[in-house]
Write an enzyme that holds these catalytic residues in place. Structure first.
Site, PDB file in Angstrom:
ATOM      1  N   LYS A 158       0.861  -1.188   0.000  1.00  0.00           N
ATOM      2  CA  LYS A 158       0.000   0.000   0.000  1.00  0.00           C
ATOM      3  C   LYS A 158       0.896   1.236   0.000  1.00  0.00           C
ATOM      4  CE  LYS A 158      -1.656   3.102   2.424  1.00  0.00           C
ATOM      5  NZ  LYS A 158      -1.719   4.348   1.658  1.00  0.00           N
ATOM      6  N   GLU A 206       9.339   1.877  11.013  1.00  0.00           N
ATOM      7  CA  GLU A 206      10.360   2.903  10.757  1.00  0.00           C
ATOM      8  C   GLU A 206       9.640   4.232  10.913  1.00  0.00           C
ATOM      9  OE1 GLU A 206      13.552   2.613  10.121  1.00  0.00           O
ATOM     10  OE2 GLU A 206      13.648   0.446   9.916  1.00  0.00           O
ATOM     11  N   CYS A 253      13.230  11.584   7.348  1.00  0.00           N
ATOM     12  CA  CYS A 253      13.186  11.127   8.744  1.00  0.00           C
ATOM     13  C   CYS A 253      14.536  11.328   9.421  1.00  0.00           C
ATOM     14  CB  CYS A 253      12.787   9.671   8.794  1.00  0.00           C
ATOM     15  SG  CYS A 253      13.773   8.640   7.685  1.00  0.00           S
ATOM     16  N   GLU A 312       9.079  16.745  15.507  1.00  0.00           N
ATOM     17  CA  GLU A 312       9.476  16.531  14.118  1.00  0.00           C
ATOM     18  C   GLU A 312       8.692  17.505  13.240  1.00  0.00           C
ATOM     19  OE1 GLU A 312       8.291  12.898  11.956  1.00  0.00           O
ATOM     20  OE2 GLU A 312      10.359  12.778  11.258  1.00  0.00           O
TER      21      GLU A 312
END
Ligand code: NAD
Length: 511
Positions: free
Chosen positions: A190, A265, A299, A400
């Protein structure tokens, strides 16, 4: 100063497409539902028209993957040569189609072509690396004193659901698909809804290698529909997810109810530590590369620049110069270093963080503005932005951002540097620059992160690993660890004594 947006032009025909691929057949979603992906560099343009998979489509894909696994389609589970060839040929096809793939990624992500081209090469490397491992999945054996034998055999974990993010669509997908195929798993993929065509273009190439039907299935669509089906299905043995920490926590909670195997992750808030004895030029360049690659939508992006007091001014001056030289523009233009952000909502989030910094009265060292005028008016362009004197406990030091906004903080000594580096909930990556190697190594060992770079930034060789400590994830991708993520270990015990009655049996059976 940043330059105005230069005109960009892709040579590929638009819009791109992304159908479903289930059991080797491409087709529309149930009810013919579709969704559009806009071009983030010019929102007047539709980049991709993709099939919008439903829960029913996801179930059909899971069934196809299950049947392929249970039926050992095309001898997929046993024939490592077939898997090896699939992966080698995929790498070759990717290289042959590198320019098209780079354009597709650049278009959907807004990634400058100068970064999209090496991104394709890195993804091809991943397929090649796992091709080499497909035929080297050795087990172990051990003989007990009585002659009995323990065989430990490695088997594919089964049907795997792979849910991927948009920011580096080919490498993120390759890190999951390539080892899963090498291991002999069957797959439902997906992709992120911002980058469906990037996923489809890759899947199409893999299909061209002659993969047995049902081994690799693709279902684009909403995470809450297609993703949720993969998480909840008893027919999916393992789920590998890359995305936000918040989404990852939800997935982990749901997967726990089925004791589904998971790899996560997740997000990061990477520090880059520069000590007084550092080479200013080398350290500044490494930092800026990590800060603004893919407009900071990474990331592992350097989001916290931690500078020792004695070198603070010199490093920051050079970092600011290099940042002002960054050319912001259309991602298709050859000279562009920094393109648009992925979406209107991401642009809003980034601007909110910039406003937070301005309201807090922080020193604005570079950037701070949304770019306007000319081509900029049609895309999500924000200047690369740096704030100095940021409190590590503030939102800019902790959260973040996923955009081109960097927080600079000073430290006195090694102990404080390590404390600041670790004082976030994430632990994905970090960097250290000091001329004193024993110190750099000492610091690297004390930072709680999955990767620490010394004298470099954002190097990700496929032979290494990628993954996070703390809330940055569970598990490791790349290298041999990335393959193990898709393997189960089974013990087969064979008696070597030939005795019909063995000493332990006496605990139950009287002679
Ligand atoms: P996201 O969590 O919004 O989406 C990731 C994927 O999950 C997409 O395919 C999305 O459709 C799907 N999804 C969303 N909600 C879901 C749900 N409820 N159930 C199932 N699936 C769902 O993340 P994103 O915006 O695509 O990516 C950015 C994030 O990814 C950042 O936090 C970044 O740090 C992280 N990331 C981590 C790594 C790493 O290796 N650690 C690499 C790249 C990106």
């Amino acid at each position: 100063m940043t330059s105005p947006a230069s005109d960009g032009h892709y040579s590929i025909e638009l819009p791109l497409s992304c159908p479903l691929l289930i059991n080797g057949e491409e087709g529309p979603a149930t009810g013919g539902r579709e969704f559009h992906r806009e071009n983030p560099a010019d929102t007047r343009q539709v980049a991709t028209v993709a099939a919008q998979g439903s829960a029913e489509d996801a179930r059909a894909a899971i069934d196809a993957a299950r049947r392929a696994f249970a039926g050992n389609a095309g001898n997929w589970l046993n024939n490592y040569k077939l898997r090896e060839q699939t992966l080698f040929q995929t790498a070759r096809l990717m290289r042959e189609n590198a320019d098209r793939l780079a354009q597709v990624v650049s278009l959907e992500v807004g990634m400058p072509m100068r970064q999209a081209a090496p991104h394709v090469a890195a993804a091809a490397d991943i397929f090649e690396f796992y091709a080499g491992l497909a035929g080297k999945i050795y087990g172990e054996s051990f003989t007990l004193p009585n002659g009995s034998m323990i065989n430990l055999v490695k088997e594919p974990v089964g049907v795997v659901g792979l849910i991927t993010p948009w920011n580096f669509p080919l490498t993120q997908t390759a890190r999951k698909v390539a080892p899963a195929l090498a291991a002999g798993c069957t797959i439902v993929l997906k992709p992120a809804s911002y980058t469906p065509a990037a996923a489809y273009e890759l899947v199409k190439l893999i299909q061209q290698t002659g993969l047995p039907a049902g081994v690799l299935n693709l279902v684009p669509g909403p995470g809450t529909v297609v993703g949720a089906e993969l998480i909840g299905s008893k027919a999916v043995d393992k789920l590998s997810f890359t995305g936000e920490t918040g989404t990852g926590k939800m997935i982990a909670a749901q997967a726990a109810t089925e004791v589904k195997r998971i790899s996560l992750e997740l997000g990061g808030k990477a520090p880059y530590l520069i000590f007084d004895d550092a080479d200013v030029e080398g350290a500044a360049r490494a930092a800026v590369f990590g800060m603004f690659r893919n407009a900071g939508q990474a990331c592992g992006a350097t989001t916290r620049l931690l500078l020792q007091e004695g070198i603070h001014d010199r490093v920051l001056e050079r970092v600011a110069q290099l940042t002002r030289n960054i050319e912001v523009g259309h991602p298709a233009a050859a000279a562009t270093d920094l393109g648009p952000l992925i979406s209107a909502s991401q642009e809003r989030v980034v601007q909110e963080y910039i406003q937070f910094g301005l309201d807090a009265g922080l020193d604005l060292v570079a950037g701070g503005n949304k770019l306007r005028g000319g081509g900029f008016d049609y895309g999500y362009y924000v200047e690369p932005t740096i704030f100095d004197r940021v409190d590590n406990n503030s939102r800019l030091g902790q959260e973040e951002i996923f955009g081109p906004v960097v927080a600079v903080t000073t430290f006195k000594d090694e102990a404080e540097a390590v404390e600041l580096a670790n004082a976030v909930e994430f632990g994905l990556v970090a960097g250290v620059w000091s001329a004193d190697y024993p110190r750099a190594m000492r610091v690297a060992r004390r930072i709680r992160a999955g990767t620490v770079w010394i004298w470099d930034n954002y190097a990700q060789p496929v032979e290494g690993i990628w993954g996070g400590y703390k809330q940055s994830g569970i598990g490791r991708e790349l290298g041999y660890y990335g393959l193990e993520d898709f393997l189960e270990v089974k013990q087969i015990f064979t008696d070597g004594t030939g005795l019909t009655s063995k000493p332990p049996y006496g605990q139950v059976i009287k002679e």
